[in-house]
Design a protein around this motif. Structure first.
Motif, PDB file in Angstrom:
ATOM      1  N   HIS A 249      41.301  79.141  40.542  1.00  0.00           N
ATOM      2  CA  HIS A 249      40.207  78.198  40.769  1.00  0.00           C
ATOM      3  C   HIS A 249      38.943  78.988  41.084  1.00  0.00           C
ATOM      4  O   HIS A 249      38.939  79.827  41.983  1.00  0.00           O
ATOM      5  CB  HIS A 249      40.541  77.259  41.931  1.00  0.00           C
ATOM      6  CG  HIS A 249      41.591  76.251  41.601  1.00  0.00           C
ATOM      7  ND1 HIS A 249      41.312  74.930  41.334  1.00  0.00           N
ATOM      8  CD2 HIS A 249      42.946  76.370  41.487  1.00  0.00           C
ATOM      9  CE1 HIS A 249      42.436  74.285  41.076  1.00  0.00           C
ATOM     10  NE2 HIS A 249      43.441  75.133  41.165  1.00  0.00           N
ATOM     11  N   ASP A 250      37.891  78.739  40.338  1.00  0.00           N
ATOM     12  CA  ASP A 250      36.584  79.311  40.630  1.00  0.00           C
ATOM     13  C   ASP A 250      35.684  78.208  41.157  1.00  0.00           C
ATOM     14  O   ASP A 250      36.053  77.029  41.157  1.00  0.00           O
ATOM     15  CB  ASP A 250      35.970  79.916  39.362  1.00  0.00           C
ATOM     16  CG  ASP A 250      36.665  81.206  38.945  1.00  0.00           C
ATOM     17  OD1 ASP A 250      37.338  81.809  39.805  1.00  0.00           O
ATOM     18  OD2 ASP A 250      36.523  81.597  37.773  1.00  0.00           O
ATOM     19  N   ALA A 251      34.508  78.586  41.575  1.00  0.00           N
ATOM     20  CA  ALA A 251      33.538  77.594  42.051  1.00  0.00           C
ATOM     21  C   ALA A 251      33.132  76.692  40.880  1.00  0.00           C
ATOM     22  O   ALA A 251      32.537  77.160  39.908  1.00  0.00           O
ATOM     23  CB  ALA A 251      32.308  78.295  42.617  1.00  0.00           C
ATOM     24  N   GLY A 252      33.492  75.418  40.974  1.00  0.00           N
ATOM     25  CA  GLY A 252      33.086  74.448  39.967  1.00  0.00           C
ATOM     26  C   GLY A 252      33.877  74.484  38.680  1.00  0.00           C
ATOM     27  O   GLY A 252      33.489  73.848  37.696  1.00  0.00           O
ATOM     28  N   ALA A 253      35.004  75.215  38.638  1.00  0.00           N
ATOM     29  CA  ALA A 253      35.789  75.277  37.405  1.00  0.00           C
ATOM     30  C   ALA A 253      37.204  75.745  37.709  1.00  0.00           C
ATOM     31  O   ALA A 253      37.490  76.299  38.777  1.00  0.00           O
ATOM     32  CB  ALA A 253      35.132  76.209  36.389  1.00  0.00           C
ATOM     33  N   VAL A 254      38.081  75.499  36.763  1.00  0.00           N
ATOM     34  CA  VAL A 254      39.449  75.999  36.818  1.00  0.00           C
ATOM     35  C   VAL A 254      39.658  76.883  35.602  1.00  0.00           C
ATOM     36  O   VAL A 254      39.294  76.506  34.480  1.00  0.00           O
ATOM     37  CB  VAL A 254      40.472  74.846  36.828  1.00  0.00           C
ATOM     38  CG1 VAL A 254      41.893  75.377  36.709  1.00  0.00           C
ATOM     39  CG2 VAL A 254      40.323  74.014  38.092  1.00  0.00           C
ATOM     40  N   PHE A 263      40.205  80.205  29.539  1.00  0.00           N
ATOM     41  CA  PHE A 263      39.092  79.288  29.345  1.00  0.00           C
ATOM     42  C   PHE A 263      38.847  78.472  30.613  1.00  0.00           C
ATOM     43  O   PHE A 263      39.770  78.208  31.392  1.00  0.00           O
ATOM     44  CB  PHE A 263      39.371  78.344  28.184  1.00  0.00           C
ATOM     45  CG  PHE A 263      39.631  79.059  26.884  1.00  0.00           C
ATOM     46  CD1 PHE A 263      38.599  79.667  26.195  1.00  0.00           C
ATOM     47  CD2 PHE A 263      40.913  79.126  26.357  1.00  0.00           C
ATOM     48  CE1 PHE A 263      38.836  80.322  25.000  1.00  0.00           C
ATOM     49  CE2 PHE A 263      41.160  79.778  25.163  1.00  0.00           C
ATOM     50  CZ  PHE A 263      40.119  80.389  24.484  1.00  0.00           C
ATOM     51  N   SER A 264      37.590  78.065  30.791  1.00  0.00           N
ATOM     52  CA  SER A 264      37.194  77.273  31.952  1.00  0.00           C
ATOM     53  C   SER A 264      37.230  75.792  31.623  1.00  0.00           C
ATOM     54  O   SER A 264      36.780  75.375  30.550  1.00  0.00           O
ATOM     55  CB  SER A 264      35.771  77.649  32.389  1.00  0.00           C
ATOM     56  OG  SER A 264      35.691  79.001  32.756  1.00  0.00           O
ATOM     57  N   TRP A 345      32.689  83.555  15.821  1.00  0.00           N
ATOM     58  CA  TRP A 345      32.955  83.260  17.227  1.00  0.00           C
ATOM     59  C   TRP A 345      32.718  81.773  17.472  1.00  0.00           C
ATOM     60  O   TRP A 345      31.740  81.204  16.991  1.00  0.00           O
ATOM     61  CB  TRP A 345      32.039  84.074  18.144  1.00  0.00           C
ATOM     62  CG  TRP A 345      32.439  85.514  18.245  1.00  0.00           C
ATOM     63  CD1 TRP A 345      32.058  86.533  17.425  1.00  0.00           C
ATOM     64  CD2 TRP A 345      33.311  86.076  19.220  1.00  0.00           C
ATOM     65  NE1 TRP A 345      32.639  87.715  17.829  1.00  0.00           N
ATOM     66  CE2 TRP A 345      33.412  87.463  18.931  1.00  0.00           C
ATOM     67  CE3 TRP A 345      34.014  85.560  20.313  1.00  0.00           C
ATOM     68  CZ2 TRP A 345      34.185  88.335  19.700  1.00  0.00           C
ATOM     69  CZ3 TRP A 345      34.783  86.419  21.073  1.00  0.00           C
ATOM     70  CH2 TRP A 345      34.876  87.788  20.769  1.00  0.00           C
ATOM     71  N   LEU A 346      33.642  81.161  18.191  1.00  0.00           N
ATOM     72  CA  LEU A 346      33.502  79.765  18.597  1.00  0.00           C
ATOM     73  C   LEU A 346      33.341  79.720  20.110  1.00  0.00           C
ATOM     74  O   LEU A 346      33.964  80.501  20.835  1.00  0.00           O
ATOM     75  CB  LEU A 346      34.726  78.952  18.187  1.00  0.00           C
ATOM     76  CG  LEU A 346      35.159  79.027  16.725  1.00  0.00           C
ATOM     77  CD1 LEU A 346      36.343  78.099  16.479  1.00  0.00           C
ATOM     78  CD2 LEU A 346      34.010  78.703  15.790  1.00  0.00           C
ATOM     79  N   SER A 347      32.515  78.782  20.581  1.00  0.00           N
ATOM     80  CA  SER A 347      32.302  78.658  22.034  1.00  0.00           C
ATOM     81  C   SER A 347      32.008  77.216  22.384  1.00  0.00           C
ATOM     82  O   SER A 347      31.641  76.404  21.520  1.00  0.00           O
ATOM     83  CB  SER A 347      31.146  79.554  22.488  1.00  0.00           C
ATOM     84  OG  SER A 347      29.929  79.197  21.838  1.00  0.00           O
ATOM     85  N   TRP A 348      32.181  76.891  23.670  1.00  0.00           N
ATOM     86  CA  TRP A 348      31.874  75.550  24.157  1.00  0.00           C
ATOM     87  C   TRP A 348      31.619  75.609  25.657  1.00  0.00           C
ATOM     88  O   TRP A 348      32.015  76.555  26.342  1.00  0.00           O
ATOM     89  CB  TRP A 348      33.013  74.573  23.856  1.00  0.00           C
ATOM     90  CG  TRP A 348      34.349  74.962  24.437  1.00  0.00           C
ATOM     91  CD1 TRP A 348      34.859  74.645  25.666  1.00  0.00           C
ATOM     92  CD2 TRP A 348      35.353  75.789  23.806  1.00  0.00           C
ATOM     93  NE1 TRP A 348      36.095  75.190  25.838  1.00  0.00           N
ATOM     94  CE2 TRP A 348      36.433  75.898  24.717  1.00  0.00           C
ATOM     95  CE3 TRP A 348      35.433  76.427  22.568  1.00  0.00           C
ATOM     96  CZ2 TRP A 348      37.572  76.632  24.421  1.00  0.00           C
ATOM     97  CZ3 TRP A 348      36.574  77.145  22.274  1.00  0.00           C
ATOM     98  CH2 TRP A 348      37.633  77.248  23.189  1.00  0.00           C
ATOM     99  N   ARG A 349      30.955  74.586  26.152  1.00  0.00           N
ATOM    100  CA  ARG A 349      30.621  74.534  27.578  1.00  0.00           C
ATOM    101  C   ARG A 349      31.839  74.095  28.394  1.00  0.00           C
ATOM    102  O   ARG A 349      32.690  73.364  27.890  1.00  0.00           O
ATOM    103  CB  ARG A 349      29.471  73.549  27.820  1.00  0.00           C
ATOM    104  CG  ARG A 349      28.190  73.878  27.067  1.00  0.00           C
ATOM    105  CD  ARG A 349      27.098  72.890  27.409  1.00  0.00           C
ATOM    106  NE  ARG A 349      27.527  71.504  27.190  1.00  0.00           N
ATOM    107  CZ  ARG A 349      26.848  70.437  27.581  1.00  0.00           C
ATOM    108  NH1 ARG A 349      25.692  70.577  28.224  1.00  0.00           N
ATOM    109  NH2 ARG A 349      27.304  69.213  27.344  1.00  0.00           N
ATOM    110  N   THR A 350      31.903  74.546  29.616  1.00  0.00           N
ATOM    111  CA  THR A 350      33.016  74.166  30.495  1.00  0.00           C
ATOM    112  C   THR A 350      33.119  72.654  30.630  1.00  0.00           C
ATOM    113  O   THR A 350      34.210  72.078  30.555  1.00  0.00           O
ATOM    114  CB  THR A 350      32.834  74.806  31.879  1.00  0.00           C
ATOM    115  OG1 THR A 350      32.876  76.223  31.745  1.00  0.00           O
ATOM    116  CG2 THR A 350      33.915  74.351  32.846  1.00  0.00           C
TER     117      THR A 350
END
Length: 359
Positions: A249-254, A263-264, A345-350
């Motif tokens: 667990h990170d701040a504001g995300a898993v 991945f977050s 490369w593929l990416s997306w927001r948390t």
């Protein structure tokens, strides 16, 4: 829902050993456009037939207008049905087909003719009133079937995949006709379909069914962006579904460790090591030729492209064999000189990752 027009309470329907509908609890609001979706054999048409009185529930109760309908015959209900086959009489004219239901109810001939003519005009096919059904096009026959069902202005209209036999361009036109009619008349529409585009374009709420049970009920946007479970995520839209275990667990995300990487996802209550699945819609994935500065990114090989008008669905595969899909405008794709086998490369927001229930 304070005063629903129709309701299913703990409804089961069995045909011998086969369970068609299991423990259905559903309320249908007055004046809403409700679509029921699911794969073949999921129970959606059986649900519609029970509303129409063509099938009786094995157990549980169905109410319409506050009245228990389990044993009420189809002809005693105000629930006309538009069939996939349309079920028009080929030996009658368009007007006579529209008049038929009124004739069975004892409406006098002048009134029948007047109302049938009014509805054929309303459906913009008044000029074909005296034509044999066999001489009409598919779209014209569809409008006759709708006029026949709506001429008595029922409280609820049931529609069983009524557009499935029409050409694609005609389907779009008929969607507009149905939506406009429903809004003008305020009649409750219950619409069964395989087509996500039909359901999402017309319905106020959508019911997703599988194996006789309701998996999710919600607005088209809710179901598309927040599928309740893996089945819904796979059935609806172009979702990328990844499975793994909670890493930390990170701040504001898993952080979720999958075969394709870490991945977050948005915060959830899950212990480290717990299994977790999440979905990312294809239209929320970004493509780039160089490694992006993003918390969620994965290097893939481009496999193929699917063109649907101005929108392109791109199919890619990561090193571990996970398939990824993304959707973008053709002009965006043309900015990159990409061919099958290219590395991207593929990416997306948390916040665009949606954790699936039951994972």
């Amino acid at each position: 829902m304070a005063n629903p027009l129709a309701s299913f309470t703990n409804v089961h329907k069995r045909f011998g050993d086969f369970v068609a509908v299991e423990n259905m609890n559903l309320e249908i609001e007055r004046g809403e456009f409700l679509a029921i979706m699911g794969s073949s054999g999921c129970g959606k048409t059986t649900t519609l037939r029970m509303l129409a009185g063509l099938d009786a529930p094995t157990s549980g109760d169905i109410h319409i207008g506050g009245v228990r309908m389990n044993d009420v015959k189809p002809h005693e209900r105000d629930t006309p049905m538009v069939w996939q086959s349309l079920a028009l009489f080929p030996f009658l004219s368009a007007r006579e087909n529209v008049e038929f239901g009124m004739k069975m109810r004892g409406v006098d001939a002048p009134t029948r003719r007047r109302r049938a003519t009014e509805w054929l005009d309303r459906m913009e096919i008044g000029e074909f009133a005296e034509r044999d059904i066999s001489t009409l096009s598919g779209g014209q026959r569809q409008r006759v079937a709708l006029a026949r069902s709506l001429v008595m202005e029922p409280e609820m209209l049931l529609l069983d995949e009524p557009l499935s036999a029409l050409d694609a361009n005609l389907v779009i036109r008929m969607q507009a006709v149905l939506t406009q009619l429903q809004r003008e008349l305020g009649i409750t529409f219950v619409y069964v379909t395989h087509s996500q585009s039909e359901a999402f374009a017309m319905a106020d709420r959508v019911v997703i069914m599988s194996q006789g049970r309701i998996d999710q009920i919600g607005t088209p946007k809710d179901i598309y962006r927040a599928p309740a479970n893996r089945f819904v995520a796979e059935f609806v839209g172009r979702n990328n579904i990844l499975s793994g275990v909670v890493d930390r667990h990170d701040a504001g995300a898993v952080q979720v460790r999958t075969a394709s990487g870490v991945f977050s996802v948005p915060p959830v209550s899950a212990d480290a090591g717990a299994e977790l699945a999440f979905a990312v819609s294809a239209d929320l994935v970004t493509l780039s030729v160089s490694e992006p500065d993003a918390p969620n990114r994965v290097r893939c090989t481009l496999l193929s492209e699917e063109f649907i008008g101005s929108v392109v669905t791109v199919f890619c595969e990561s090193a571990d064999g996970q398939e990824f899909k993304l959707q973008l405008q053709e002009r965006e794709l043309n900015q990159h000189d990409l061919k099958s086998g290219s590395h991207v490369w593929l990416s997306w927001r948390t916040e665009d990752a949606h954790v699936l229930d039951g994972s």
